[in-house]
Design a protein around this motif. Sequence first.
Motif, PDB file in Angstrom:
ATOM      1  N   TYR A   9     -33.223 -46.665  26.236  1.00 24.39           N
ATOM      2  CA  TYR A   9     -33.655 -46.120  24.954  1.00 24.39           C
ATOM      3  C   TYR A   9     -34.890 -46.887  24.503  1.00 24.39           C
ATOM      4  CZ  TYR A   9     -29.107 -43.889  24.730  1.00 24.39           C
ATOM      5  OH  TYR A   9     -28.011 -43.128  24.992  1.00 24.39           O
ATOM      6  N   TYR A  10     -35.865 -46.168  24.000  1.00 25.01           N
ATOM      7  CA  TYR A  10     -37.068 -46.786  23.459  1.00 25.01           C
ATOM      8  C   TYR A  10     -37.234 -46.347  22.020  1.00 25.01           C
ATOM      9  CZ  TYR A  10     -38.493 -48.730  27.857  1.00 25.01           C
ATOM     10  OH  TYR A  10     -38.539 -49.476  28.994  1.00 25.01           O
ATOM     11  N   LYS A  13     -41.777 -43.290  21.603  1.00 28.18           N
ATOM     12  CA  LYS A  13     -42.338 -42.779  22.846  1.00 28.18           C
ATOM     13  C   LYS A  13     -43.819 -43.113  22.973  1.00 28.18           C
ATOM     14  CE  LYS A  13     -43.173 -38.020  21.273  1.00 28.18           C
ATOM     15  NZ  LYS A  13     -42.828 -36.647  21.519  1.00 28.18           N
ATOM     16  N   PHE A  16     -43.875 -46.445  25.039  1.00 29.08           N
ATOM     17  CA  PHE A  16     -43.170 -46.512  26.320  1.00 29.08           C
ATOM     18  C   PHE A  16     -44.163 -46.500  27.468  1.00 29.08           C
ATOM     19  CE2 PHE A  16     -41.205 -44.354  29.974  1.00 29.08           C
ATOM     20  CZ  PHE A  16     -40.212 -45.283  30.253  1.00 29.08           C
ATOM     21  N   ASN A  17     -43.946 -47.393  28.440  1.00 34.85           N
ATOM     22  CA  ASN A  17     -44.782 -47.464  29.626  1.00 34.85           C
ATOM     23  C   ASN A  17     -43.849 -47.450  30.835  1.00 34.85           C
ATOM     24  OD1 ASN A  17     -46.199 -48.638  31.918  1.00 34.85           O
ATOM     25  ND2 ASN A  17     -47.851 -49.034  30.473  1.00 34.85           N
ATOM     26  N   PHE A  18     -43.827 -46.335  31.552  1.00 38.07           N
ATOM     27  CA  PHE A  18     -42.905 -46.160  32.667  1.00 38.07           C
ATOM     28  C   PHE A  18     -43.122 -47.220  33.743  1.00 38.07           C
ATOM     29  CE2 PHE A  18     -41.615 -44.120  36.692  1.00 38.07           C
ATOM     30  CZ  PHE A  18     -40.294 -43.867  36.393  1.00 38.07           C
ATOM     31  N   ALA A  21     -41.654 -50.505  32.738  1.00 41.16           N
ATOM     32  CA  ALA A  21     -40.193 -50.468  32.842  1.00 41.16           C
ATOM     33  C   ALA A  21     -39.762 -50.667  34.292  1.00 41.16           C
ATOM     34  CB  ALA A  21     -39.649 -49.154  32.295  1.00 41.16           C
ATOM     35  N   ARG A  58     -41.510 -40.011  36.689  1.00 43.92           N
ATOM     36  CA  ARG A  58     -42.482 -40.344  35.653  1.00 43.92           C
ATOM     37  C   ARG A  58     -43.073 -39.077  35.054  1.00 43.92           C
ATOM     38  NH1 ARG A  58     -46.917 -42.752  38.363  1.00 43.92           N
ATOM     39  NH2 ARG A  58     -47.547 -40.601  38.550  1.00 43.92           N
ATOM     40  N   TRP A  65     -41.197 -35.564  26.946  1.00 46.64           N
ATOM     41  CA  TRP A  65     -41.655 -36.139  25.693  1.00 46.64           C
ATOM     42  C   TRP A  65     -42.663 -35.253  24.994  1.00 46.64           C
ATOM     43  CZ3 TRP A  65     -42.307 -41.936  27.255  1.00 46.64           C
ATOM     44  CH2 TRP A  65     -41.075 -42.546  27.158  1.00 46.64           C
TER      45      TRP A  65
END
Length: 68
Positions: A9-10, A13, A16-18, A21, A58, A65
């Motif tokens: 969970y972030y 959005k 968030f950096n895939f 992660a 990704r 999103w």
Amino acid sequence: MTDQEATLYYVSKQVFNFEKACDYFKSSDLFIKQPETKLITYANELNSFIETKQEKVRDLIFKWWKQQ
């Protein structure tokens, strides 16, 4: 070897950096890829499990999103 699953969970959005992660998992000796196939398993909207490459996951995340 035991299969486990996790949910991330972030808060936002926008931050968030895939790739970061994925790097975090790797640096923590955790894996999102199945070691033998090098694929990631995810559940689609029909609750079917699909295996695919990291790049595809990704792209799916960013697509979901944008729809939100």
